[in-house]
Every structure is written in structure tokens, then in C-alpha cells.
Enzyme design. Structure first.
Site, PDB file in Angstrom:
ATOM      1  N   SER A 150      35.822 -44.630  -4.322  1.00 23.42           N
ATOM      2  CA  SER A 150      35.445 -43.645  -4.949  1.00 23.42           C
ATOM      3  C   SER A 150      33.834 -42.812  -4.421  1.00 23.42           C
ATOM      4  CB  SER A 150      35.292 -43.704  -6.532  1.00 23.42           C
ATOM      5  OG  SER A 150      35.605 -42.481  -7.206  1.00 23.42           O
ATOM      6  N   LYS A 202      31.888 -25.130 -28.039  1.00 24.91           N
ATOM      7  CA  LYS A 202      30.706 -26.292 -27.960  1.00 24.91           C
ATOM      8  C   LYS A 202      31.329 -27.668 -28.649  1.00 24.91           C
ATOM      9  CE  LYS A 202      26.752 -27.312 -27.134  1.00 24.91           C
ATOM     10  NZ  LYS A 202      26.147 -27.344 -25.661  1.00 24.91           N
TER      11      LYS A 202
END
Length: 325
Positions: A150, A202
Site C-alpha cells: 500500500s 457534518k
């Protein structure tokens, strides 16, 4: 007529007054003596701590003053993140010193990492490419030991050539963001979630609320964008060596052994760091340029990180970050 002389003490009490004055004088002398010793010991403690910290600060002059030809090694160990030893700042600091070293014939990234932050990985990737352009005569090699997956492979792909052990774990070109859904558990426990927001999105990825399809699409688009950045960097670094045709799984997040990674063009050979130095570069001497912060720097860094983590936690951002692992 008034007299200016102080009143006389009774003769019987003169000895008592003299004794009191003597005791007071001794007490003052002891106080002054104690104060002097206190200052002395505080100064001595400060000097001792200063000397200990000075001795613990790693010296970089030894690496920079190596007169013999050598391979400059920079380690990428552990999870790549801003608050670890595998941060972009620390890795880049070691890389700059390695490239600047006059007698370093090449730079070797010794990698053992499962990956981590895409931001930190990209910063190191860009720094390697910048230094390669600045010092075109000095090649960069990456040698993967146990794991180069990765984000760690992201970094490795900036090198001229990549090597690994036949049993190394290589690849995992993908992005992940994970969390938990706790709304049913909260309902069974009789827990009522009370959250107040300013901004209609949010509460994105709130673990106590059902998944919002619009939020899911937004997060997926963001992960896809980061994934394409990752793929683009690997293609830029590896070029035609990648066996892209006929291998759609190459960028799927899968990982392979070093032996299989060689077949896929993810690496250029099967060698250990020592073998890369001896057989490829032609120099056996390895000198480690990995930057380690001093104890004082570590203390200040931990203090700053703890504040950052506190702010991140209060804003609800700490656990929901893209990760190249």
C-alpha cells in the site's frame, strides 16, 4: 526633660534576651546556608540533565563524514503516519542527507511497512522524485524486506528499481476507510444519540446513524479519487515494467509474494538489501542515514501530537481518514 535613649531592659532579663538574639542569629545563618545549598543542587541538577540530553542527541556528523564509498540507507519502518518514525518529515530528512553525502554512491530505501497515510506517502514519493532530478548521478533503489504494501509500495515506486525477497508481501494498491455502525446496538441498550450540527453533512459517517446514501456516494468518490492518484504515481514510477494488460487485479488492492510481484512487474528482482548493495550497486559498505529525532524533539512532537489528536477527536475526525493499508 525627655530622654532620647531607649528604655533600659530589666537586668534580670538580659541573659534571656541575649539567648533569644543568639538563637535568631543561628536560625538566620542556617536559613542562608540552606538557601545556598538549594541553589547549588538545583544548578547541579540542571547541568546534569543538560549533559544527559546532549549525549542522547544523535549526531549526524558521523554519517556525513564517511570518507569511503558506501550505500546510503534510509529506513521506512512501521505504519506511515505524521506522528510515527515513518513520517514524511523524518524520511525526507534522511533522504536529503543521503543524497547530499559526497561518498554515497547510491541511496537505498530499506522498506518494511504495511503502508499508512496517503498524504505522507505522496509527500515522500514527491521528495524522492525531486532529489532524483537534483542529483541525476545518484540512483535510488528500494529493497522490501517483510512487507512493502500500500503506502509503502507507493513510496517504493518512486525508486529507479525495486527489489524484494521471494516471500515478501508486495502490492495492495488500494485505499480503505473503515468505521462501525452502532445504531442497532444503541437502540437495544436504550441509548439515545443527541447530536447537533451546523451544516447538513457534518454528521457524515456518524456511527450511531443509518448510512446516508448521499454520504456513501461522496465518500466512495473521494476514495476513488485517492485511488487514481495512487495508480497514477505507480504507473509514473514503474512505466512499461508493469504488466497491466491482462492483469486487472493489479490495482484492485490485492497483494502478492515477492516472487509473484516480479511476474507482475511490481518489482525488478529478488534480492535482500545487502545483495542490492553488493551485486547491483557494487558497494558493500552500508551507512544508515535514517533520521531519528532527539529526545527533546520527541517530547515536543508528542506534546504537539497530543494537542492535535485532542482537536481531531473533538471534531470527530480521528477515526475516519483514508488509509493506504
Amino acid at each position: 526633660m525627655e530622654s532620647n535613649q531607649p528604655p533600659s531592659r530589666p537586668q534580670g532579663s538580659n541573659k534571656e534576651w541575649q539567648l533569644i538574639e543568639k538563637l535568631l542569629g543561628q536560625a538566620q545563618a542556617e536559613q542562608r546556608k540552606s538557601r545556598r545549598w538549594g541553589i547549588f543542587f538545583k544548578t547541579l541538577t540542571f547541568v546534569y540533565l543538560f549533559v544527559v540530553l546532549f549525549m542522547l542527541i544523535p549526531s549526524r556528523d558521523g554519517a556525513l563524514a564517511v570518507a569511503e564509498p558506501h550505500v546510503a540507507v534510509v529506513d521506512v519502518n512501521g505504519v506511515i503516519s505524521a506522528d510515527s518514525e515513518a513520517s514524511a518529515d523524518l524520511i525526507s530528512a534522511g533522504l536529503r542527507e543521503a543524497f547530499e553525502a559526497k561518498n554515497a554512491k547510491a541511496v537505498l530505501l530499506r522498506i518494511n511497512s504495511p503502508g499508512g497515510s496517503p498524504v505522507q506517502s505522496n509527500q515522500v514519493y514527491n521528495e524522492i522524485r525531486r532529489l532524483r532530478e537534483k542529483y541525476p548521478e545518484k540512483k535510488v533503489y528500494a529493497a522490501i524486506t517483510d512487507t512493502g504494501a500500500s503506502g509503502a509500495y507507493y513510496i517504493a515506486s518512486a525508486a529507479d528499481d525495486i527489489y524484494a525477497d521471494p516471500a515478501s508481501i508486495v502490492g495492495s494498491i488500494g485505499v480503505i476507510m473503515a468505521g462501525f455502525g452502532l445504531e442497532e446496538a444503541a437502540e437495544k441498550l436504550g441509548v439515545e444519540r443527541r447530536v447537533y450540527t451546523a451544516g447538513e453533512n457534518k454528521d457524515l459517517m456518524d456511527p450511531f446513524a443509518p448510512v446516508n446514501p448521499a454520504h456513501r456516494r461522496h465518500v466512495q468518490e473521494m476514495l476513488d479519487e485517492i485511488h487514481q492518484q495512487f495508480i497514477g504515481a505507480v504507473k509514473q514510477g514503474r512505466g512499461d515494467r508493469l504488466r497491466v494488460d491482462g492483469h486487472p487485479e493489479l490495482f484492485s488492492g490485492l497483494f502478492w509474494t515477492g516472487e509473484r510481484a516480479l511476474d507482475l512487474g511490481l518489482i525488478d528482482g529478488l534480492k535482500s538489501p545487502g545483495q542490492v548493495a553488493r551485486d547491483v550497486i557494487g558497494v558493500e559498505e552500508l551507512v544508515n542515514y535514517t533520521y531519528s529525532p532527539s529526545p527533546v524533539e520527541q517530547l515536543l512532537q508528542r506534546f504537539g501530537v497530543s494537542i492535535g489528536k485532542g482537536l481531531g477527536s473533538s471534531l470527530g475526525l480521528e477515526q475516519y481518514l483514508p488509509d493506504l493499508r
